[in-house]
Design a protein around this motif. Structure first.
Motif, PDB file in Angstrom:
ATOM      1  N   TYR A  14       3.353  -1.606  -5.863  1.00 20.87           N
ATOM      2  CA  TYR A  14       2.511  -2.441  -5.004  1.00 20.87           C
ATOM      3  C   TYR A  14       2.963  -3.904  -5.104  1.00 20.87           C
ATOM      4  O   TYR A  14       2.288  -4.732  -5.712  1.00 20.87           O
ATOM      5  N   GLU A  80      -4.592   3.601   1.471  1.00 21.82           N
ATOM      6  CA  GLU A  80      -3.237   3.697   2.017  1.00 21.82           C
ATOM      7  C   GLU A  80      -3.256   4.652   3.202  1.00 21.82           C
ATOM      8  O   GLU A  80      -4.175   5.466   3.338  1.00 21.82           O
ATOM      9  N   LYS A 106      -4.939   6.553  -4.031  1.00 21.03           N
ATOM     10  CA  LYS A 106      -4.207   7.064  -5.191  1.00 21.03           C
ATOM     11  C   LYS A 106      -5.153   7.280  -6.370  1.00 21.03           C
ATOM     12  O   LYS A 106      -6.150   6.564  -6.533  1.00 21.03           O
ATOM     13  N   LYS A 181       4.302   3.928   6.069  1.00 21.46           N
ATOM     14  CA  LYS A 181       3.065   3.878   5.301  1.00 21.46           C
ATOM     15  C   LYS A 181       2.541   2.452   5.291  1.00 21.46           C
ATOM     16  O   LYS A 181       3.324   1.494   5.279  1.00 21.46           O
ATOM     17  N   GLU A 182       1.225   2.332   5.306  1.00 23.44           N
ATOM     18  CA  GLU A 182       0.576   1.041   5.170  1.00 23.44           C
ATOM     19  C   GLU A 182      -0.340   1.078   3.952  1.00 23.44           C
ATOM     20  O   GLU A 182      -1.065   2.069   3.746  1.00 23.44           O
ATOM     21  N   ILE A 183      -0.330   0.013   3.162  1.00 17.56           N
ATOM     22  CA  ILE A 183      -1.194  -0.104   1.993  1.00 17.56           C
ATOM     23  C   ILE A 183      -2.057  -1.337   2.197  1.00 17.56           C
ATOM     24  O   ILE A 183      -1.547  -2.454   2.319  1.00 17.56           O
ATOM     25  N   TYR A 184      -3.365  -1.121   2.250  1.00 15.33           N
ATOM     26  CA  TYR A 184      -4.285  -2.178   2.657  1.00 15.33           C
ATOM     27  C   TYR A 184      -4.775  -2.948   1.436  1.00 15.33           C
ATOM     28  O   TYR A 184      -5.788  -2.602   0.825  1.00 15.33           O
ATOM     29  N   THR A 198      -1.206  -6.496   4.116  1.00 11.74           N
ATOM     30  CA  THR A 198      -0.866  -5.079   4.232  1.00 11.74           C
ATOM     31  C   THR A 198       0.580  -4.877   3.809  1.00 11.74           C
ATOM     32  O   THR A 198       1.484  -5.524   4.357  1.00 11.74           O
ATOM     33  N   ARG A 201       5.592   0.101   4.264  1.00  9.96           N
ATOM     34  CA  ARG A 201       6.550   0.857   3.451  1.00  9.96           C
ATOM     35  C   ARG A 201       7.238   1.918   4.307  1.00  9.96           C
ATOM     36  O   ARG A 201       6.587   2.632   5.077  1.00  9.96           O
TER      37      ARG A 201
END
Length: 207
Positions: A14, A80, A106, A181-184, A198, A201
């Protein structure tokens, strides 16, 4: 024992800096739910609400007298999502009604299928049955990925993807999938568009 915080202990997974990066991800397990449609619609919002109660039932279990083997104190991971487009709609202008997604949170290393199933039982009064039935526990091996921090509206992501593509090419890699992929890092339900963070990935491989 000090609380495990992914912001400090998993910086390669991250990355919170603006500079793009490439890393190899370990196998990771998630609570997931899938769907299709415009993420601005009510169905997407409902699916998000199905994940958090289960994640927090696991996190808070020790305070309720429920002991999971190997459990430790930790900060709940961010939301995510894997994003793709339905077959036949992958070319031309983006139509958000055909977006396909798998959103997820996760889980720490001690969480397995049995812990997940117990958490689902505990969350039955917090999540609608039809949504609870769709939630899964899944493990992914994403392998080599490239990432960049995007700040701002989701509609402005193409500019960040362009920067990431340049970095990938200059690093001797190439994308392997159109999906991303998006990780908020920011809660997009509460943070103004201009300040949203954001992580974007994509899967890559050496040329």
């Amino acid at each position: 024992m000090e609380k495990a915080n992914w912001r400090q202990t998993e910086k390669e997974i991250y990355p919170l800096k603006k500079a793009p990066s490439i890393t190899t991800l370990p196998s990771q397990s998630f609570i997931t739910i899938s769907g299709q449609g415009n993420p601005n619609g009510p169905e997407f919002a409902q699916k998000i609400t199905a994940l958090y109660p289960i994640a927090y039932k696991i996190r808070m279990a020790p305070k309720k007298g429920i002991e999971f083997s190997g459990a430790f104190d930790y900060t709940v991971y961010p939301l995510e999502g894997f994003w793709s487009l339905a077959s036949g709609h992958r070319d031309g202008p983006l139509d958000k009604d055909y977006l396909q997604y798998k959103i997820m949170i996760k889980q720490p290393s001690f969480v397995d299928e049995s812990v997940f199933n117990r958490a689902v039982e505990l969350a039955h009064d917090k999540v609608a049955p039809e949504l609870l039935a769709q939630v899964k526990f899944e493990t992914f091996d994403e392998g080599d990925v490239a990432m960049i921090m995007h700040i701002g509206s989701f509609d402005d992501e193409p500019a960040s993807f362009a920067k990431l593509e340049t970095f990938i090419d200059a690093s001797g890699y190439q994308r392997t999938l159109k999906e991303h992929k998006e990780i908020y890092i920011s809660d997009f339900r509460r943070v103004p568009e201009a300040k949203r963070k954001t992580i974007l990935r994509v899967s890559v491989e050496k040329k």
